[in-house]
Write an enzyme that holds these catalytic residues in place. Structure first.
Site, mmCIF file in Angstrom:
data_model
loop_
_atom_site.group_PDB
_atom_site.id
_atom_site.type_symbol
_atom_site.label_atom_id
_atom_site.label_comp_id
_atom_site.label_asym_id
_atom_site.label_seq_id
_atom_site.Cartn_x
_atom_site.Cartn_y
_atom_site.Cartn_z
ATOM 1 N NE ARG A 270 7.663 1.716 -14.855
ATOM 2 C CZ ARG A 270 8.923 1.306 -14.902
ATOM 3 N NH1 ARG A 270 9.170 0.060 -15.158
ATOM 4 N NH2 ARG A 270 9.906 2.108 -14.653
ATOM 5 C CE LYS B 28 -0.810 7.032 -11.540
ATOM 6 N NZ LYS B 28 0.461 6.414 -11.916
ATOM 7 C CG ASN B 29 2.321 9.599 -11.522
ATOM 8 O OD1 ASN B 29 2.024 8.467 -11.152
ATOM 9 N ND2 ASN B 29 2.210 9.991 -12.767
ATOM 10 C CD GLU C 12 19.130 3.308 -19.176
ATOM 11 O OE1 GLU C 12 19.082 4.383 -19.791
ATOM 12 O OE2 GLU C 12 18.147 2.587 -18.959
ATOM 13 N NE ARG D 267 -1.638 0.269 -11.981
ATOM 14 C CZ ARG D 267 -0.444 -0.071 -12.454
ATOM 15 N NH1 ARG D 267 -0.355 -0.754 -13.577
ATOM 16 N NH2 ARG D 267 0.650 0.316 -11.821
ATOM 17 N N PRO E 250 13.155 0.863 -19.125
ATOM 18 C CG PRO E 250 14.824 1.757 -20.476
ATOM 19 C CD PRO E 250 13.337 1.549 -20.413
ATOM 20 C CB CYS F 287 4.015 -1.391 -18.487
ATOM 21 S SG CYS F 287 4.247 0.309 -18.998
HETATM 22 C C1 EPZ Z 1 6.775 8.784 -14.469
HETATM 23 O O1 EPZ Z 1 7.216 7.507 -14.930
HETATM 24 C C2 EPZ Z 1 5.259 8.642 -14.247
HETATM 25 N N1 EPZ Z 1 5.017 7.578 -13.293
HETATM 26 C C3 EPZ Z 1 4.575 8.299 -15.574
HETATM 27 O O2 EPZ Z 1 3.162 8.312 -15.358
HETATM 28 C C4 EPZ Z 1 4.884 9.397 -16.581
HETATM 29 O O3 EPZ Z 1 4.355 9.033 -17.834
HETATM 30 C C5 EPZ Z 1 6.424 9.552 -16.734
HETATM 31 O O4 EPZ Z 1 7.023 9.818 -15.447
HETATM 32 C C6 EPZ Z 1 6.793 10.697 -17.665
HETATM 33 O O5 EPZ Z 1 6.215 11.874 -17.254
HETATM 34 C C7 EPZ Z 1 5.204 7.829 -11.968
HETATM 35 O O6 EPZ Z 1 5.607 8.884 -11.544
HETATM 36 C C8 EPZ Z 1 4.895 6.711 -11.031
HETATM 37 P P1 EPZ Z 1 10.599 8.388 -16.878
HETATM 38 P P2 EPZ Z 1 8.794 7.162 -15.003
HETATM 39 O O7 EPZ Z 1 11.656 7.694 -16.097
HETATM 40 O O8 EPZ Z 1 9.499 7.816 -13.897
HETATM 41 C C9 EPZ Z 1 13.083 6.317 -20.343
HETATM 42 C C10 EPZ Z 1 0.930 7.553 -15.541
HETATM 43 O O9 EPZ Z 1 0.188 7.441 -16.539
HETATM 44 N N2 EPZ Z 1 14.030 5.862 -19.289
HETATM 45 O O10 EPZ Z 1 10.595 9.867 -16.888
HETATM 46 O O11 EPZ Z 1 8.919 5.708 -15.154
HETATM 47 C C11 EPZ Z 1 11.734 5.588 -20.231
HETATM 48 O O12 EPZ Z 1 11.763 4.325 -20.811
HETATM 49 C C12 EPZ Z 1 2.406 7.107 -15.609
HETATM 50 O O13 EPZ Z 1 0.572 8.038 -14.453
HETATM 51 C C13 EPZ Z 1 15.188 5.215 -19.671
HETATM 52 O O14 EPZ Z 1 15.444 5.019 -20.863
HETATM 53 O O15 EPZ Z 1 9.155 7.879 -16.396
HETATM 54 C C14 EPZ Z 1 10.802 6.551 -20.955
HETATM 55 O O16 EPZ Z 1 10.844 6.328 -22.322
HETATM 56 C C15 EPZ Z 1 2.735 6.392 -16.873
HETATM 57 N N3 EPZ Z 1 16.041 4.781 -18.703
HETATM 58 C C16 EPZ Z 1 11.407 7.905 -20.592
HETATM 59 O O17 EPZ Z 1 12.746 7.672 -20.148
HETATM 60 C C17 EPZ Z 1 15.783 4.959 -17.363
HETATM 61 O O18 EPZ Z 1 16.587 4.541 -16.515
HETATM 62 C C18 EPZ Z 1 10.640 8.636 -19.490
HETATM 63 O O19 EPZ Z 1 10.604 7.799 -18.371
HETATM 64 C C19 EPZ Z 1 14.593 5.625 -16.986
HETATM 65 C C20 EPZ Z 1 13.716 6.072 -17.971
#
Ligand code: EPZ
Length: 437
Positions: free
Chosen positions: A103, A33-34, A135, A408, A133, A127
């Site tokens: 997202r 999926k991801n 940023e 999903r 976020p 969510c």
């Molecule tokens: C991806 O989300 C996956 N989703 C998530 O899978 C997965 O949990 C996550 O990576 C971590 O492995 C998809 O690929 C569609 P991140 P993503 O940006 O890219 C913080 C599932 O169950 N952050 O690595 O959104 C954020 O808040 C889903 O399949 C910032 O602070 O994850 C989080 O705490 C859930 N600022 C951490 O980093 C930013 O600009 C990791 O988020 C971006 C992220």
């Protein structure tokens, strides 16, 4: 706050699971999926058609399809595949009502800006598992010379031509790495992303972009270098298997003390998952390059888990391992370091007789001899999957609500479990996605 279960209406769909049965046989693992989601946004980079194979039939994939159609992409589904014709984009504006439900669609801001010089994408918002976020995405695009404004919940970005830049990510965010890597493929000059995410889905995206003519090296390490090119062309691409779906079926086999085989899998993508299962006493045998056999243990030894960016233990497997750890011998501590609110499954597992206490981002699990069936409510994708896995082992009947979350991210999960011999059925409803689009 009243228990979630009290919020259920009579006609709400649920999975009825008769637990305590062993599983056996083989399960076919679907495409990731991801990876599929972000590769679909990557297709926006090419003024051409991209053909994807091994595309999972999921609600999220269909939703991403709708968003791309709103931008002018033509989609042609085929068995287990999907073709995306992005030659004639008609808009750089992703619709709020669709983006707010998915997202990952925010990542389209990178390819849109790189291809069209402008992009208008709603903020994805938080969510159940965290504020989420963006940023890091925005700051990276600004470093590449984009003008970015956030007004009324909409991110508006302009750049006549993105420029290569050196970008250090404060956190190895998967999404930010993917957004910026895609944007850099059509930028002027060289971009270096430092402290980049190393997840297999990031590598799959890099391989996909390279098959379109992009110049990328270092994906899978913490430093990715991209040299921009003028144009990218169409391609034919096979999506990697889903390592989290694989992990889910491994925990389902473990908790029911069942021996099963799983394929296709990329064992390298599963290192932390396999290591923890072996630490608990199970055996995992690689039977062919892409086939694993899971052999259960009579009793499992509890072990601590700390979620981390790849190659650390994946946060998406935390809830599944917690379900398994509830019946392990001894106590264990889980530390969720990636998302700030990802223990939604805990009160529901406790409803099934587990003994879990939360303190901040830590959870202490005291192993119990068995779980008992109960009506439970999933709060997010992986929390709901954990309740299904717990229900497979629990004595008696479990009713799992929150199936919109499950659909999903899991293709035909109940059919696959029934094929392994599980006794379960969906009541009041049908799966949200049985085919791609
Ligand atoms: C991806 O989300 C996956 N989703 C998530 O899978 C997965 O949990 C996550 O990576 C971590 O492995 C998809 O690929 C569609 P991140 P993503 O940006 O890219 C913080 C599932 O169950 N952050 O690595 O959104 C954020 O808040 C889903 O399949 C910032 O602070 O994850 C989080 O705490 C859930 N600022 C951490 O980093 C930013 O600009 C990791 O988020 C971006 C992220």
């Amino acid at each position: 706050m009243p228990p979630l279960i009290n919020t259920i209406s009579q006609d709400q769909p649920y999975l009825r699971i008769y637990g305590g049965r062993q599983l056996s046989g083989h399960v076919k693992i679907s495409g990731a999926k991801n990876s599929a989601l972000v590769l679909m946004t990557g297709a926006l980079l090419a003024e051409d058609t991209c053909h994807f194979h091994n595309v999972p039939a999921l609600a999220d994939i269909n939703r991403m399809g709708e968003i791309l159609q709103a931008l002018g992409v033509k989609l042609f589904p085929s068995k287990g595949g999907l073709s995306l014709d992005s030659r004639h984009l008609t808009s750089a504006h992703a619709p709020y009502e669709l983006v707010s439900q998915l997202r990952a669609s925010f990542f389209a801001i990178g390819p849109l800006l790189a291809r069209l010089g402008t992009a208008r994408v709603p903020l994805p918002g938080g969510c159940a598992i965290g504020a989420r976020p963006v940023e890091l995405h925005v700051r990276g695009l600004q470093a590449m010379g984009a003008e970015v404004h956030i007004e009324h919940g909409i991110v508006q970005a302009y750049a006549r031509k993105l420029k290569g830049a050196k970008i250090y990510l404060d956190y190895p965010s998967v999404g930010a790495t993917e957004t910026l890597m895609m944007a850099a493929t059509l930028a002027d000059g060289e971009t270096i992303i430092e402290n980049a995410a190393q997840e297999p889905e990031v590598v799959d995206l890099a391989n996909f972009c390279r098959s379109m003519g992009a110049k990328i090296r270092g994906a899978g390490t913490n430093t990715i270098t991209i040299v921009g090119v003028q144009k990218l062309h169409g391609t034919d691409y096979e999506i990697i298997p889903d390592r989290i779906e694989t992990g889910t079926f491994l925990t389902a086999a473990a908790i029911t003390r069942s021996e099963i085989t799983l394929a296709p899998v990329f064992p390298d993508h599963l290192t932390p998952i396999i290591a923890k299962l072996e630490e608990m006493g199970a055996q995992i045998v690689q039977e062919t390059p892409k086939t694993l056999r899971f052999i259960p243990a009579e009793t499992y030894t509890s072990t601590d888990i700390e979620t981390l960016p790849y190659p650390g233990f994946p946060t998406d497997m935390q809830s599944l391992f917690m379900a398994l750890m509830t019946i392990a011998e001894g106590n264990s501590i889980f530390s969720e370091t990636v998302f700030e609110n990802r223990f939604g499954h805990v009160p529901e597992l406790n409803r099934m007789g587990a003994d879990i206490r939360i303190k901040g981002n830590h959870a202490v699990i005291r192993g119990v001899p068995f779980l008992s069936g109960a009506p439970v409510m999933g709060t997010d994708l992986r929390a709901t999957a954990a309740l299904v896995v717990a229900g497979l082992a629990a004595q008696g009947e479990t009713q799992v609500y929150g199936l919109t979350h499950l659909d999903r991210g899991y293709e035909a999960i109940e059919a696959k479990l029934q094929q392994l011999g599980a006794k379960l059925e969906r009541v009041n409803g049908v799966p949200q996605a049985t085919a791609v689009l």
